[in-house]
Structure formats: structure tokens, C-alpha cells
Design an enzyme around this catalytic site. Structure first.
Site: not given
Ligand code: PGA
Length: 252
Positions: A9, A11, A96, A98, A168, A174, A214
Site C-alpha cells: 500500500n 498510500k 483502511h 486512515e 492492522e 507507521g 510496521s
Molecule cells: P506500515 O503501514 O507498514 O507503514 O505500518 C501499513 C498499512 O497502513 O497498510
């Protein structure tokens, strides 16, 4: 046997040229790859057609990061599931954290988006996960149960067979702080049990459940070796060819 998947992803990262370059370098590095992990590149919308055109690897698919809950109409700035499908996407991320956090997406909206995705032959990757506060208050299972029930378990069994789930934990996204393999396994097993309760053991066993938050080359092997972890949804580490390819190779 359920599919193993590692999805990247991106983003809102990588301009068009950088995105094409990244996709090409991942394809190049996987030139001789004949393992059984499917790779899904999920760039920003405007990159999808070009990347799809340039990918000739049988194990690499392309997806979108979101789609609208209506088929078409006066929704300025939005992208429909049909548009994604016609642009060459096979997958789409729905719900997601976000999107839930910054754009107020609810489980009910996710359910409508999932239906749009399925109507347009896209495989939804439906994201669930608890916040840090929820985990501290021991609400993890309650939150996941509700996200599953309201967001996806209303589908009939035939439709559900086309769903991928991503667990997640919001506190891991992140932050550099991944869930431990035990934490991930516990929630993945819980999700699989919800699916079994709603549909059947067979459907539950066939559902791909990804871990996200992460995930890196250094923790991918132990996370993916858990019995109910079938791969990963990768954010930050999917923007670097070496890291992303090493995560794919960890998913045996
Ligand atoms: P990250 O994000 O691997 O940067 O923690 C995962 C995600 O949001 O799908």
C-alpha cells in the site's frame, strides 16, 4: 489451500515516474520468482493503468487504495469500482484505518464499498484493527467483531469467498511498533473463527488474512510463520524494492 499474499500500500507516496520505476524494479527483482506468494502493488489511482500495462509477471497484480460506494454520478473527486476494474485493477483496499480516521468511513460505508467492488470483479482487502486506547481497555475483540459483522459478514457465502481480510492494529501502522507474532496470531485466529461462525469451516479455512502494521523484512518471517497469518499489507516498507522483495520472500 488459501492464497498467500503480500500487498504494498503505497498510500500518497511516489509521483508518477517514481511509481513506475518502483513497480518496474520490483518486477525485475521477481523475474525468477516462482514461489507461491501473490504480490499486489497498490499505488495511487493515477499510476494504475500504466503500471498494469508494464507488469507481465504472473504473480504480480495491481490494486486501488479505495473506491466509492456508489456506481457513478456527481461525486467530484471520487473513483468508482468500475473505473478501477476498467483501468486494470484486480484488488481494492476497503476501510483502511486512515480512511476511517481522516475521512470518517464507517463499517456500514465499507460494506457498501465492498458490494461495489464485488459487483465490479474487484477483490476487496477489508481492513480491521483496534486503536491503542481500545487495546488498553481490552476492547480489541469487541472492536474487531463489530468491524467484521457490520463491514463484511452480511455478504452471502459465495460473495465472501472473494474477500481478503487485513488485520492492522492502528497503533502499529507507521509507528515502527509491530504487533508481536502472538498478538497477531491471536487476532487472526479470532477473525477466522468469526468467519467460520457466520459461514462454514471450509470458507474460514480458505480466507486469506493479512497482517499489517510496521511489517519489515526483519519481522516478516516470524509474523508469516503463524498458522493464521497468510501474508501482509505493507505500507512504508513497500516503497523500497529490497525491503518489499525480502518481505515477499519471507512469505513461504
Ligand atoms: P506500515 O503501514 O507498514 O507503514 O505500518 C501499513 C498499512 O497502513 O497498510
Amino acid at each position: 489451500m488459501r492464497k498467500k499474499i503480500v500487498a504494498g500500500n503505497w498510500k500518497m507516496n511516489k509521483n508518477f515516474q517514481e511509481g513506475v520505476e518502483l513497480a518496474m524494479s520490483i518486477q525485475q527483482r521477481l523475474n525468477n520468482y516462482d514461489g507461491n506468494c501473490l504480490v499486489v502493488l497498490i499505488p495511487p489511482f493515477v499510476h494504475i493503468t500504466k503500471i498494469r500495462e508494464l507488469i507481465h509477471h504472473p504473480k504480480i497484480k495491481v490494486g486501488g487504495q479505495n473506491c466509492h460506494d456508489k456506481p457513478s454520478g456527481a461525486y467530484t473527486g471520487e473513483v468508482s469500482a468500475e473505473m478501477l476494474n476498467s483501468a486494470g485493477a484486480d484488488y481494492v483496499i476497503i476501510g483502511h484505518s486512515e480512511r476511517r480516521q481522516y475521512y470518517g468511513e464507517t463499517n456500514q460505508l465499507c460494506y457498501a464499498k465492498i458490494n461495489q467492488a464485488l459487483d465490479n470483479k474487484l477483490i476487496p482487502i477489508y481492513c480491521v484493527g483496534e486503536t491503542l486506547e481500545e487495546r488498553k481497555m481490552n476492547l480489541t475483540f469487541r472492536v474487531i467483531e463489530q468491524q467484521m459483522r457490520e463491514g463484511v459478514l452480511g455478504l452471502d457465502g459465495e460473495d465472501f469467498k472473494n474477500i481478503v481480510i487485513a488485520y492492522e492494529p492502528v497503533w502499529a501502522i507507521g509507528t515502527g511498533l509491530n504487533a508481536t507474532k502472538e498478538q497477531a496470531q491471536e487476532v487472526h485466529a479470532f477473525i477466522r473463527q468469526q468467519i467460520e461462525n457466520q459461514y462454514s469451516r471450509e470458507i474460514a479455512q480458505d480466507t486469506t488474512i493479512l497482517y499489517g502494521g510496521s511489517c519489515k523484512p526483519t519481522n516478516a518471517v516470524e509474523l508469516f510463520s503463524q498458522p493464521d497469518v497468510d501474508g501482509g499489507l505493507i505500507g512504508g516498507a513497500s516503497l523500497n524494492t529490497d525491503d518489499f522483495v525480502n518481505i515477499i520472500l519471507a512469505n513461504q
